[in-house]
Design a protein around this motif. Sequence first.
Motif, mmCIF file in Angstrom:
data_model
loop_
_atom_site.group_PDB
_atom_site.id
_atom_site.type_symbol
_atom_site.label_atom_id
_atom_site.label_comp_id
_atom_site.label_asym_id
_atom_site.label_seq_id
_atom_site.Cartn_x
_atom_site.Cartn_y
_atom_site.Cartn_z
ATOM 1 N N ALA A 126 0.857 -1.195 0.000
ATOM 2 C CA ALA A 126 0.000 0.000 0.000
ATOM 3 C C ALA A 126 0.887 1.237 0.000
ATOM 4 C CB ALA A 126 -0.912 0.011 1.222
ATOM 5 N N PRO A 127 0.534 2.231 -0.830
ATOM 6 C CA PRO A 127 1.374 3.438 -0.937
ATOM 7 C C PRO A 127 1.172 4.435 0.197
ATOM 8 C CG PRO A 127 -0.447 3.547 -2.495
ATOM 9 C CD PRO A 127 -0.547 2.214 -1.822
ATOM 10 N N ASP A 128 0.043 4.348 0.912
ATOM 11 C CA ASP A 128 -0.171 5.283 2.016
ATOM 12 C C ASP A 128 -0.998 4.621 3.103
ATOM 13 O OD1 ASP A 128 -2.934 5.547 1.332
ATOM 14 O OD2 ASP A 128 -2.361 6.943 -0.246
ATOM 15 N N ALA A 129 -1.169 5.362 4.215
ATOM 16 C CA ALA A 129 -1.779 4.740 5.392
ATOM 17 C C ALA A 129 -3.250 4.379 5.168
ATOM 18 C CB ALA A 129 -1.614 5.668 6.598
ATOM 19 N N SER A 130 -3.988 5.225 4.450
ATOM 20 C CA SER A 130 -5.398 4.875 4.306
ATOM 21 C C SER A 130 -5.562 3.669 3.383
ATOM 22 C CB SER A 130 -6.261 6.064 3.885
ATOM 23 O OG SER A 130 -5.724 6.641 2.753
ATOM 24 N N ARG A 131 -4.713 3.610 2.339
ATOM 25 C CA ARG A 131 -4.798 2.420 1.482
ATOM 26 C C ARG A 131 -4.252 1.173 2.198
ATOM 27 N NH1 ARG A 131 -3.416 5.083 -4.289
ATOM 28 N NH2 ARG A 131 -2.600 6.732 -2.947
ATOM 29 N N ALA A 132 -3.402 1.387 3.213
ATOM 30 C CA ALA A 132 -2.927 0.245 4.011
ATOM 31 C C ALA A 132 -4.102 -0.374 4.772
ATOM 32 C CB ALA A 132 -1.839 0.696 4.982
ATOM 33 N N VAL A 133 -5.015 0.469 5.241
ATOM 34 C CA VAL A 133 -6.183 -0.052 5.967
ATOM 35 C C VAL A 133 -7.076 -0.857 5.015
ATOM 36 C CG1 VAL A 133 -8.279 0.567 7.225
ATOM 37 C CG2 VAL A 133 -6.143 1.781 7.698
ATOM 38 N N ALA A 134 -7.307 -0.290 3.820
ATOM 39 C CA ALA A 134 -8.144 -0.999 2.842
ATOM 40 C C ALA A 134 -7.511 -2.344 2.495
ATOM 41 C CB ALA A 134 -8.307 -0.137 1.591
ATOM 42 N N LEU A 135 -6.194 -2.345 2.336
ATOM 43 C CA LEU A 135 -5.481 -3.586 2.000
ATOM 44 C C LEU A 135 -5.594 -4.590 3.149
ATOM 45 C CD1 LEU A 135 -3.491 -5.234 0.230
ATOM 46 C CD2 LEU A 135 -1.629 -3.985 1.331
ATOM 47 N N ALA A 136 -5.381 -4.105 4.373
ATOM 48 C CA ALA A 136 -5.463 -5.006 5.537
ATOM 49 C C ALA A 136 -6.843 -5.640 5.611
ATOM 50 C CB ALA A 136 -5.151 -4.230 6.816
ATOM 51 N N LYS A 137 -7.870 -4.831 5.378
ATOM 52 C CA LYS A 137 -9.236 -5.365 5.418
ATOM 53 C C LYS A 137 -9.410 -6.445 4.359
ATOM 54 C CE LYS A 137 -11.808 -1.375 7.216
ATOM 55 N NZ LYS A 137 -12.644 -0.222 6.855
ATOM 56 N N SER A 138 -8.901 -6.184 3.142
ATOM 57 C CA SER A 138 -9.111 -7.181 2.092
ATOM 58 C C SER A 138 -8.270 -8.437 2.352
ATOM 59 C CB SER A 138 -8.903 -6.584 0.700
ATOM 60 O OG SER A 138 -7.554 -6.605 0.360
ATOM 61 N N LEU A 139 -7.068 -8.264 2.896
ATOM 62 C CA LEU A 139 -6.245 -9.455 3.198
ATOM 63 C C LEU A 139 -6.875 -10.314 4.292
ATOM 64 C CD1 LEU A 139 -2.593 -8.000 3.088
ATOM 65 C CD2 LEU A 139 -3.692 -9.495 1.403
ATOM 66 N N MET A 140 -7.627 -9.635 5.188
ATOM 67 C CA MET A 140 -8.274 -10.376 6.281
ATOM 68 C C MET A 140 -9.662 -10.866 5.854
ATOM 69 S SD MET A 140 -6.269 -10.603 8.982
ATOM 70 C CE MET A 140 -5.096 -11.132 7.764
ATOM 71 N N GLY A 141 -9.938 -10.718 4.559
ATOM 72 C CA GLY A 141 -11.193 -11.243 4.024
ATOM 73 C C GLY A 141 -12.374 -10.337 4.283
#
Length: 212
Positions: A196-211
């Motif tokens: 993820a390039p920034d913190a807010s997209r890191a949250v979106a990525l974490a959510k998708s990785l956790m299903g």
Amino acid sequence: MEPILKEIYDGVMSGNAAEVPVKVNAALAAGIPPATILNDGMIAAMNTVGKLFEEGEFFVPEMLISARAMQAGLAVLKPKLALADIKATGRVVAGTVKGDLHDIGKNLVCMLLEGAGFEVIDLGTDVAPEKFIEVIKEGKADLVALSALLTTTMPNMRATIEGLKAAGLREKAKVMIGGAPVTQNYADQIGADGYAPDASRAVALAKSLMGG
Ligand code: B1M
């Protein structure tokens, strides 16, 4: 730019850790959105600090006092950034990789993850692969979040992933990576599950990785 945002920008640039929190509070009271204060005031200033360092106008002490002023402002912003809408669930172990002392971006990622409902174990900076592995081995997290700001420390992201594999734990946790020099291409090369390039997209990525 709003005058108060310019004052925050100048406060971070000059490393005024006493004034920046006062100005951040004033900006919040004036109804300026927290994300605007963060991006246009504080992160913009840190980018200029980095540029001046590259050009030889700023040295490590100037970078350090700017970073302190930014951390002081972030402490005020934290509860506002952490206002969650929908709660996600997941346990994250986060840290800046071995050899790397940059923690502002990693702290922001942790703040937003907590705000989104994740349980976060923050191991801090200069974190050796073994420490991440230990947390996964103990079953305390399902997602490893690695930050690196130096091209010289990025290989420790690969070392952490390889360490998880060698310990037979790669299937137990997803790994996400980020930080200024990191790219999606690098994530693919080292076998990370996401970038993820920034913190807010890191949250979106974490959510998708956790299903989620
Ligand atoms: Co240093 N430093 N620094 N530094 N420093 C950089 C990174 C540099 C780009 C400056 C430059 O030359 N322009 C350069 C790296 C060059 C390179 O390798 N490509 C550099 C250097 C060279 C160094 C030293 C080697 C200097 C020296 O000693 N000669 C030294 C190394 C020390 C070490 O780590 N071993 C050093 C030291 C320092 C300070 C300690 C003085 C200080 C850090 C203080 C601290 O963090 N507590 C510092 C600072 C402040 C910077 C700059 C100016 C600012 C970094 C920052 O906080 N940005 C930086 C220049 C720059 O980046 N423009 C620079 C704001 C922050 C919000 O952004 O961290 O990128 P960032 O995080 C973003 C995204 O990247 C992303 O989300 C965040 C928010 O949107 N993100 C993730 C980050 N982690 C993520 C993880 C994710 C997902 C997204 O998933 C897990």
